[in-house]
Design a protein around this motif. Structure first.
Motif, PDB file in Angstrom:
ATOM      1  N   THR A 151       0.824  -1.204   0.000  1.00 14.43           N
ATOM      2  CA  THR A 151       0.000   0.000   0.000  1.00 14.43           C
ATOM      3  C   THR A 151       0.858   1.254   0.000  1.00 14.43           C
ATOM      4  OG1 THR A 151      -1.777  -1.147   1.166  1.00 14.43           O
ATOM      5  CG2 THR A 151      -1.788   1.262   1.243  1.00 14.43           C
ATOM      6  N   SER A 152       1.931   1.255   0.765  1.00 10.67           N
ATOM      7  CA  SER A 152       2.764   2.449   0.856  1.00 10.67           C
ATOM      8  C   SER A 152       3.674   2.620  -0.352  1.00 10.67           C
ATOM      9  CB  SER A 152       3.606   2.405   2.135  1.00 10.67           C
ATOM     10  OG  SER A 152       4.475   1.278   2.132  1.00 10.67           O
ATOM     11  N   ALA A 153       4.181   1.526  -0.892  1.00  9.34           N
ATOM     12  CA  ALA A 153       5.149   1.606  -1.989  1.00  9.34           C
ATOM     13  C   ALA A 153       4.469   1.734  -3.344  1.00  9.34           C
ATOM     14  CB  ALA A 153       6.064   0.386  -1.970  1.00  9.34           C
ATOM     15  N   THR A 154       3.419   0.978  -3.567  1.00  5.29           N
ATOM     16  CA  THR A 154       2.710   0.985  -4.853  1.00  5.29           C
ATOM     17  C   THR A 154       1.211   0.977  -4.592  1.00  5.29           C
ATOM     18  OG1 THR A 154       2.905  -1.432  -4.940  1.00  5.29           O
ATOM     19  CG2 THR A 154       4.546  -0.162  -6.163  1.00  5.29           C
ATOM     20  N   PRO A 155       0.666   2.111  -4.169  1.00  3.88           N
ATOM     21  CA  PRO A 155      -0.762   2.140  -3.824  1.00  3.88           C
ATOM     22  C   PRO A 155      -1.677   1.776  -4.979  1.00  3.88           C
ATOM     23  CG  PRO A 155       0.183   4.357  -3.891  1.00  3.88           C
ATOM     24  CD  PRO A 155       1.330   3.401  -3.932  1.00  3.88           C
ATOM     25  N   GLY A 156      -1.241   2.025  -6.216  1.00  7.38           N
ATOM     26  CA  GLY A 156      -2.069   1.660  -7.359  1.00  7.38           C
ATOM     27  C   GLY A 156      -2.275   0.162  -7.482  1.00  7.38           C
ATOM     28  N   LEU A 157      -1.295  -0.624  -7.023  1.00 13.00           N
ATOM     29  CA  LEU A 157      -1.458  -2.080  -7.003  1.00 13.00           C
ATOM     30  C   LEU A 157      -2.388  -2.493  -5.872  1.00 13.00           C
ATOM     31  CD1 LEU A 157       2.173  -3.376  -7.680  1.00 13.00           C
ATOM     32  CD2 LEU A 157       0.266  -3.278  -9.278  1.00 13.00           C
ATOM     33  N   ALA A 158      -2.170  -1.910  -4.684  1.00 11.53           N
ATOM     34  CA  ALA A 158      -3.003  -2.270  -3.536  1.00 11.53           C
ATOM     35  C   ALA A 158      -4.467  -1.945  -3.793  1.00 11.53           C
ATOM     36  CB  ALA A 158      -2.503  -1.542  -2.291  1.00 11.53           C
ATOM     37  N   ASP A 159      -4.732  -0.845  -4.481  1.00 11.43           N
ATOM     38  CA  ASP A 159      -6.114  -0.461  -4.771  1.00 11.43           C
ATOM     39  C   ASP A 159      -6.837  -1.483  -5.637  1.00 11.43           C
ATOM     40  OD1 ASP A 159      -6.008   1.875  -3.321  1.00 11.43           O
ATOM     41  OD2 ASP A 159      -5.641   3.180  -5.058  1.00 11.43           O
ATOM     42  N   GLN A 160      -6.083  -2.270  -6.404  1.00 13.76           N
ATOM     43  CA  GLN A 160      -6.713  -3.210  -7.333  1.00 13.76           C
ATOM     44  C   GLN A 160      -6.985  -4.590  -6.736  1.00 13.76           C
ATOM     45  OE1 GLN A 160      -5.163  -2.832 -11.597  1.00 13.76           O
ATOM     46  NE2 GLN A 160      -3.627  -1.638 -10.486  1.00 13.76           N
ATOM     47  N   ILE A 161      -6.594  -4.802  -5.498  1.00 14.25           N
ATOM     48  CA  ILE A 161      -6.853  -6.097  -4.866  1.00 14.25           C
ATOM     49  C   ILE A 161      -8.352  -6.252  -4.631  1.00 14.25           C
ATOM     50  CG2 ILE A 161      -6.481  -7.474  -2.786  1.00 14.25           C
ATOM     51  CD1 ILE A 161      -3.750  -6.136  -2.523  1.00 14.25           C
ATOM     52  N   ALA A 162      -8.883  -7.398  -4.975  1.00 15.45           N
ATOM     53  CA  ALA A 162     -10.309  -7.668  -4.744  1.00 15.45           C
ATOM     54  C   ALA A 162     -10.638  -7.437  -3.279  1.00 15.45           C
ATOM     55  CB  ALA A 162     -10.634  -9.101  -5.146  1.00 15.45           C
ATOM     56  N   GLY A 163     -11.693  -6.637  -3.034  1.00 23.11           N
ATOM     57  CA  GLY A 163     -12.092  -6.336  -1.676  1.00 23.11           C
ATOM     58  C   GLY A 163     -11.407  -5.149  -1.053  1.00 23.11           C
ATOM     59  N   SER A 164     -10.518  -4.464  -1.778  1.00 29.32           N
ATOM     60  CA  SER A 164      -9.829  -3.290  -1.227  1.00 29.32           C
ATOM     61  C   SER A 164     -10.830  -2.174  -0.978  1.00 29.32           C
ATOM     62  CB  SER A 164      -8.755  -2.804  -2.198  1.00 29.32           C
ATOM     63  OG  SER A 164      -9.354  -2.178  -3.329  1.00 29.32           O
ATOM     64  N   PRO A 165     -10.496  -1.214  -0.111  1.00 25.32           N
ATOM     65  CA  PRO A 165     -11.401  -0.077   0.100  1.00 25.32           C
ATOM     66  C   PRO A 165     -11.720   0.673  -1.189  1.00 25.32           C
ATOM     67  CG  PRO A 165      -9.749  -0.157   1.839  1.00 25.32           C
ATOM     68  CD  PRO A 165      -9.348  -1.200   0.826  1.00 25.32           C
ATOM     69  N   PHE A 166     -10.733   0.791  -2.079  1.00 25.42           N
ATOM     70  CA  PHE A 166     -10.994   1.490  -3.338  1.00 25.42           C
ATOM     71  C   PHE A 166     -12.021   0.737  -4.178  1.00 25.42           C
ATOM     72  CE2 PHE A 166     -10.391   2.105  -7.841  1.00 25.42           C
ATOM     73  CZ  PHE A 166     -10.448   3.485  -7.953  1.00 25.42           C
ATOM     74  N   ILE A 167     -11.828  -0.557  -4.362  1.00 23.98           N
ATOM     75  CA  ILE A 167     -12.755  -1.351  -5.175  1.00 23.98           C
ATOM     76  C   ILE A 167     -14.151  -1.356  -4.547  1.00 23.98           C
ATOM     77  CG2 ILE A 167     -13.292  -3.717  -5.898  1.00 23.98           C
ATOM     78  CD1 ILE A 167     -11.220  -2.399  -7.684  1.00 23.98           C
ATOM     79  N   THR A 168     -14.216  -1.419  -3.233  1.00 24.54           N
ATOM     80  CA  THR A 168     -15.511  -1.399  -2.549  1.00 24.54           C
ATOM     81  C   THR A 168     -16.240  -0.089  -2.814  1.00 24.54           C
ATOM     82  OG1 THR A 168     -14.682  -2.871  -0.808  1.00 24.54           O
ATOM     83  CG2 THR A 168     -16.648  -1.567  -0.310  1.00 24.54           C
ATOM     84  N   LYS A 169     -15.528   1.027  -2.670  1.00 25.38           N
ATOM     85  CA  LYS A 169     -16.152   2.325  -2.928  1.00 25.38           C
ATOM     86  C   LYS A 169     -16.569   2.462  -4.380  1.00 25.38           C
ATOM     87  CE  LYS A 169     -15.237   7.311  -2.838  1.00 25.38           C
ATOM     88  NZ  LYS A 169     -14.277   8.404  -2.482  1.00 25.38           N
ATOM     89  N   LEU A 170     -15.724   2.012  -5.298  1.00 27.10           N
ATOM     90  CA  LEU A 170     -16.002   2.158  -6.725  1.00 27.10           C
ATOM     91  C   LEU A 170     -17.309   1.494  -7.119  1.00 27.10           C
ATOM     92  CD1 LEU A 170     -15.005   3.028  -9.566  1.00 27.10           C
ATOM     93  CD2 LEU A 170     -13.855   0.812  -9.717  1.00 27.10           C
ATOM     94  N   ASN A 171     -17.614   0.354  -6.508  1.00 25.25           N
ATOM     95  CA  ASN A 171     -18.765  -0.432  -6.952  1.00 25.25           C
ATOM     96  C   ASN A 171     -19.994  -0.287  -6.068  1.00 25.25           C
ATOM     97  OD1 ASN A 171     -17.571  -1.790  -9.313  1.00 25.25           O
ATOM     98  ND2 ASN A 171     -16.180  -2.656  -7.808  1.00 25.25           N
TER      99      ASN A 171
END
Length: 289
Positions: A185-205
């Motif tokens: 999450t700290s080094a490559t947040p764009g990768l962490a955001d794409q993990i199934a179930g991440s806060p970003f993916i949850t908000k997006l959908n």
């Protein structure tokens, strides 16, 4: 095989996928940058025609950039009369060429600004977006939360991870390695955001996959080894077309990288999605089109 060895086997496979993805996308940057103008895209003097009244903005995938991801599709669309543009987004400090690694909500803000630039240059009221991998998913944040729906007619996602990815099971192993998820999450947040179930993916959908006024097309391959399962790319809602590449050509073995970079059958399907009034059947023979 001993049970404790299986996770390492999965890790090795998934890491090899990441490395192959990056290697396949990247072309020596200097040569690619020199080649782009001669291929006719990112030409800010281009004015959309009556046949193709909207500029097309290409949105690269994770580890990609505005040139290397589009050495195949951009000229294909230019040769068919489209005004074509591409942006870089999600850059990390000190990391050249490998983009799409920054926080995805910030990448969506970069897309917002870029679309405004393209619309101002071309005089068009709306644009069409075509994205590969993260580039097919990230624009949905722009459409849903940043007012992009008023500026976009259609979004075409090629192997997008609309509902996140398990990356061939690698993400399921993160809890077994203390600190690994925090580091990601700290080094490559764009990768962490794409993990199934991440806060970003949850908000997006939350509240639905789509927004009114935009046509959505998803093109996926059952051989995708990065967006897993490949069905996670599908969207639900009105004005949605979900296309499995192998339903168009059962012989097409394209995986995650090839479907977005070199597959002319996919290019034909993209053209159909951009101009549905003049669509023609996509088949295995479309590779010669």
């Amino acid at each position: 095989m001993l049970p404790w060895k299986r996770p390492w086997k999965h890790i090795a496979r998934a890491l090899s996928v990441l490395l192959l993805t990056a290697a396949a996308i990247l072309v020596p940057a200097a040569a690619a940058q020199a080649d782009a103008p001669s291929r006719g895209w990112n030409d800010y003097t281009c004015k959309p025609s009556a046949a193709h009244p909207r500029p097309v903005v290409l949105v690269h995938g994770t580890f990609g950039n505005s040139v290397d991801n589009w050495l195949g599709l951009a000229p294909y669309l230019v040769n068919r009369g489209y005004c074509v543009f591409s942006l870089d987004y999600g850059q990390l400090p000190g990391v050249p060429f490998f983009h799409g690694l920054g926080p995805i909500d910030q990448s969506a803000a970069q897309l917002d600004a870029y679309v405004d630039t393209v619309l101002a240059a071309t005089g068009a009221a709306e644009a069409d977006l075509v994205g590969h991998s993260q580039g097919g998913m990230m624009p949905r944040y722009y459409l849903k939360f940043l007012g992009g729906a008023d500026k976009v007619n259609a979004l075409v996602g090629i192997a997008p991870d609309n509902h996140g990815t398990t990356l061939s099971g690698l993400t399921r192993l993160l809890p077994y390695f203390p600190g690994a998820e925090d580091l990601l999450t700290s080094a490559t947040p764009g990768l962490a955001d794409q993990i199934a179930g991440s806060p970003f993916i949850t908000k997006l959908n939350e509240g639905g996959d789509t927004v009114p006024g935009v046509r959505y097309t998803v093109i996926a391959t059952k051989y995708d080894e990065v967006v897993t399962p490949y069905q996670s790319g599908w969207l639900s809602g009105p004005n949605v077309s979900n296309v499995l590449l192998q339903d168009r050509c059962a012989l097409d073995l394209s995986e995650h990288v090839a479907i977005g970079t070199v597959d002319r059958i996919v290019f034909h399907e993209v053209n159909n999605a951009l101009d549905p009034a003049h669509a023609t059947p996509t088949t295995c023979a479309s590779v010669f089109g």
